[in-house]
Design a protein around this motif. Structure first.
Motif, PDB file in Angstrom:
ATOM      1  N   GLN A 287       5.179   2.858  -3.667  1.00  0.00           N
ATOM      2  CA  GLN A 287       4.412   2.655  -2.440  1.00  0.00           C
ATOM      3  C   GLN A 287       5.286   2.816  -1.204  1.00  0.00           C
ATOM      4  OE1 GLN A 287       1.104   2.404  -2.123  1.00  0.00           O
ATOM      5  NE2 GLN A 287       1.458   2.449   0.104  1.00  0.00           N
ATOM      6  N   ASN A 290       6.108   6.456  -0.813  1.00  0.00           N
ATOM      7  CA  ASN A 290       4.945   7.197  -0.312  1.00  0.00           C
ATOM      8  C   ASN A 290       4.803   7.063   1.194  1.00  0.00           C
ATOM      9  OD1 ASN A 290       4.236   8.109  -2.814  1.00  0.00           O
ATOM     10  ND2 ASN A 290       2.491   6.731  -3.091  1.00  0.00           N
ATOM     11  N   GLU A 291       5.009   5.879   1.706  1.00  0.00           N
ATOM     12  CA  GLU A 291       4.868   5.664   3.151  1.00  0.00           C
ATOM     13  C   GLU A 291       5.852   6.524   3.927  1.00  0.00           C
ATOM     14  OE1 GLU A 291       5.312   1.494   3.731  1.00  0.00           O
ATOM     15  OE2 GLU A 291       3.422   0.972   2.699  1.00  0.00           O
TER      16      GLU A 291
END
Length: 388
Positions: A287, A290-291
């Protein structure tokens, strides 16, 4: 070159699974005689819309039946049964995709045909197989995706289970699986003089597509679940990324490609972050990664990133069907084939994905319903006369 020239296959088939497999064999040069039920107007796929080609043909039907001949007979009649048995005398294989309990009842298995041709190979493609309590059950592609667990793995984690996007993918895989088994058995029969039954079914093939997800569960109790943005189950970044005008898919399956990505997007600092130091860390911190990557990729168009990264790492655009079919690569590599049809001279199909000596396999549209009856029946009469 058509490597299967000289092989004759009789196929009692309809819709997708067996027709897809036998079409590959026909493209490769086998003579495939498609038995169609004269009493009901042939393969129901001939009348499946929305895009018809006259009264007894459709684009849906042609998708699975290029290069085949059509013999329209009624296998429920004595005449039809006799015609089929005469065909079997001079054939290498008989294919059917009937309900699992029907081949024995109709005499379409090896036990029912070996007296006519001891070397005949009988391929049976059914929904659930012929040797279990579901033998008489009807079944189709999407049902198999549902029960095999494939639907549960498809879609976003917070969405409903979904079928695989490709039309009839389990039909196609089952057809190819059956064709492979059939060819192996034909080779064996030519060497030994003895044929056999070959079985595969939609359910078994669908389950087999689970691959390592099944192996992990069987051996480790590891429950594989739906992943966000079509991500890989254990490797990161392997997923879709949003750009300024669309989506791209990146597959950093190795550290080499991870390093190439960092260089290509000029973000070497991500490589120094201990959260992304190795494959396990990147997956555990997906996560957060991904950011960071989303912010980078949104700063340019899909074309920009493809120009910058293609050839350096595995990357591709996420296209609509229409966009995919207009990809110039398809024209350059011959994947769109012109296959004139009596009802449409400009008819086009996808070419066979195989090449022999660098050449695409030629294609022609399937015969009209019963178009080959006279020629085939005449050849059988001549065959019978020659044996007297």
């Amino acid at each position: 070159m058509k490597p299967l020239n000289g092989i004759r296959i009789v196929s009692v088939e309809q819709f997708g699974a067996a027709p897809y497999g036998s079409m590959f064999l026909a493209d490769l040069g086998a003579e495939v005689i498609k038995i169609e039920n004269a009493a009901i107007g042939g393969d129901p796929a001939r009348r499946t819309g929305p895009h018809l080609l006259g009264d007894e043909d459709s684009q849906y039907f042609q998708t699975w039946n290029a290069n085949k001949r059509s013999l329209a007979i009624d296998l429920r009649t004595d005449e039809g049964k006799a015609t089929l048995r005469k065909l079997v005398e001079s054939s290498d294989a008989l294919v059917n995709n009937l309900r699992g309990d029907l081949p024995v009842k109709m005499g379409l298995d090896y036990a029912g045909l070996r007296d006519v041709n001891p070397a005949i190979v009988c391929l049976h493609i059914s929904a659930y197989g012929r040797d279990n309590e579901r033998a008489s059950w009807p079944g189709y592609d999407y049902l198999m995706q549902a029960e095999s667990g494939l639907m549960d793995l498809t879609g976003e984690p917070d969405g409903p289970p979904s079928r695989l996007g490709a039309p009839s993918i389990i039909d196609h895989m089952t057809g190819i699986t059956g064709a492979l088994g059939l060819l192996a058995a034909i080779l064996g029969a030519r060497a030994s003089g003895k044929g056999c039954d070959v079985d595969t079914c939609l359910f078994d093939v669908a389950l087999h597509q689970l691959g390592y997800a099944a192996i992990w569960n069987l051996n480790e109790g590891h429950d594989v679940t739906r992943q966000p943005r079509s991500s890989h189950f254990s490797l990161t970044p392997v997923q879709t990324f949003p750009t300024a005008d669309g989506w791209i898919f990146i597959m950093c399956m190795t550290d080499k490609f991870w390093q190439a990505l960092l260089d290509g997007v000029e973000a070497r600092e991500l490589g120094d972050d201990p959260r992304f130091a190795d494959a396990a860390s990147r997956h555990a911190n997906r996560q957060a990664l991904n950011e960071r990557l989303d912010a980078i990729f949104r700063g340019g168009t899909s074309a920009h990133w493809l120009a910058k990264l293609q050839g350096r790492l595995p990357i591709g655009p996420v296209l609509s069907v229409a966009e995919a079919l207009r990809n110039p690569l398809l024209t350059r590599n011959g994947m769109i084939s012109h296959v004139p049809h009596p009802a449409r001279a400009d008819f086009r199909m996808l070419a066979n994905p195989l090449k022999i000596d660098g050449q695409r396999l030629t294609q022609k549209s399937c015969s009209a319903l019963g178009q080959d009856n006279a020629a085939i029946l005449q050849s059988l009469s001549q065959q019978e006369e020659a044996l007297k």
